[in-house]
Motif scaffolding. Structure first.
Motif, mmCIF file in Angstrom:
data_model
loop_
_atom_site.group_PDB
_atom_site.id
_atom_site.type_symbol
_atom_site.label_atom_id
_atom_site.label_comp_id
_atom_site.label_asym_id
_atom_site.label_seq_id
_atom_site.Cartn_x
_atom_site.Cartn_y
_atom_site.Cartn_z
ATOM 1 N N GLY A 9 0.820 -1.200 0.000
ATOM 2 C CA GLY A 9 0.000 0.000 0.000
ATOM 3 C C GLY A 9 0.854 1.249 0.000
ATOM 4 O O GLY A 9 2.083 1.192 0.078
ATOM 5 N N GLY A 10 0.185 2.391 -0.107
ATOM 6 C CA GLY A 10 0.920 3.652 -0.078
ATOM 7 C C GLY A 10 0.108 4.774 -0.673
ATOM 8 O O GLY A 10 -1.114 4.666 -0.856
ATOM 9 N N LEU A 11 0.815 5.851 -0.978
ATOM 10 C CA LEU A 11 0.204 7.055 -1.549
ATOM 11 C C LEU A 11 0.536 7.107 -3.036
ATOM 12 O O LEU A 11 1.698 6.959 -3.425
ATOM 13 N N VAL A 12 -0.483 7.320 -3.847
ATOM 14 C CA VAL A 12 -0.282 7.388 -5.286
ATOM 15 C C VAL A 12 -1.197 8.460 -5.857
ATOM 16 O O VAL A 12 -2.264 8.747 -5.293
ATOM 17 N N GLY A 15 -4.760 8.075 -11.343
ATOM 18 C CA GLY A 15 -4.270 7.558 -12.614
ATOM 19 C C GLY A 15 -3.111 6.604 -12.483
ATOM 20 O O GLY A 15 -2.753 5.911 -13.449
ATOM 21 N N GLY A 16 -2.528 6.543 -11.304
ATOM 22 C CA GLY A 16 -1.383 5.673 -11.075
ATOM 23 C C GLY A 16 -1.781 4.242 -10.760
ATOM 24 O O GLY A 16 -2.966 3.885 -10.798
ATOM 25 N N SER A 84 -5.171 2.653 -12.985
ATOM 26 C CA SER A 84 -6.078 3.805 -13.164
ATOM 27 C C SER A 84 -6.754 4.168 -11.843
ATOM 28 O O SER A 84 -7.978 4.343 -11.779
ATOM 29 N N LEU A 85 -5.974 4.280 -10.816
ATOM 30 C CA LEU A 85 -6.532 4.531 -9.486
ATOM 31 C C LEU A 85 -7.200 5.895 -9.404
ATOM 32 O O LEU A 85 -6.761 6.864 -10.053
ATOM 33 N N ARG A 86 -8.255 5.944 -8.599
ATOM 34 C CA ARG A 86 -9.050 7.174 -8.418
ATOM 35 C C ARG A 86 -9.096 7.499 -6.940
ATOM 36 O O ARG A 86 -8.916 6.625 -6.080
ATOM 37 N N PRO A 87 -9.384 8.750 -6.616
ATOM 38 C CA PRO A 87 -9.472 9.112 -5.186
ATOM 39 C C PRO A 87 -10.477 8.266 -4.414
ATOM 40 O O PRO A 87 -10.263 7.996 -3.226
ATOM 41 N N ASP A 88 -11.546 7.821 -5.058
ATOM 42 C CA ASP A 88 -12.520 7.014 -4.315
ATOM 43 C C ASP A 88 -12.080 5.569 -4.126
ATOM 44 O O ASP A 88 -12.806 4.771 -3.532
ATOM 45 N N VAL A 118 -4.248 2.385 1.317
ATOM 46 C CA VAL A 118 -4.049 2.911 -0.032
ATOM 47 C C VAL A 118 -4.703 4.285 -0.082
ATOM 48 O O VAL A 118 -5.900 4.424 0.219
ATOM 49 N N THR A 119 -3.921 5.286 -0.440
ATOM 50 C CA THR A 119 -4.427 6.649 -0.539
ATOM 51 C C THR A 119 -4.153 7.165 -1.938
ATOM 52 O O THR A 119 -2.999 7.140 -2.392
#
Length: 122
Positions: A9-12, A15-16, A84-88, A118-119
């Motif tokens: 996990g982590g901060l991304v 779109g990452g 394609s990660l999103r804030p939600d 995951v953030t």
């Protein structure tokens, strides 16, 4: 005893991508289904993807095409590739594994990891 531990996990940025891993270890005889859940603040924990020991997968409809679950049976490990990660998608992600132990070979119990944050920033 059996341990289940997530990592990755982590901060991304939006779109990452991230790849989560979850390894089961200890006095394991057999691992049946494995799955990934997530829990966002104020929400219930929800199942998002699962995979059988034969490799059959299932996903929540809203994540199909962005998330991919896979496993390495030899290492009792399950993965979650998130694209394609999103804030939600921000949540704590938990691994679940249905495991029988070397001292109770034909009785399966659910084991949980401690969760990995995951953030996704906008």
């Amino acid at each position: 005893q059996v341990q289940v531990a997530e990592s990755g996990g982590g901060l991304v940025q939006a779109g990452g991508s991230l790849r989560l891993s979850c390894a089961a270890s200890g006095s394991i005889f057999s691992v049946n289904a494995m799955g990934w859940y997530r829990q966002a603040p104020g929400n219930q924990r929800e199942l998002i993807a699962s995979i059988t020991s034969e490799g059959r997968t299932n996903y929540v409809d809203s994540l199909k095409g962005r998330f991919t679950i896979s496993r390495d049976n030899a290492k009792n490990t399950v993965f979650l590739q998130m694209n394609s990660l999103r804030p939600d998608d921000t949540a704590v992600y938990y691994c679940n594994a249905r495991i029988s132990t070397s001292y109770s070979r034909y009785f399966y119990s659910d084991y949980w990891g401690q969760g990995t944050q995951v953030t996704v920033s906008s």
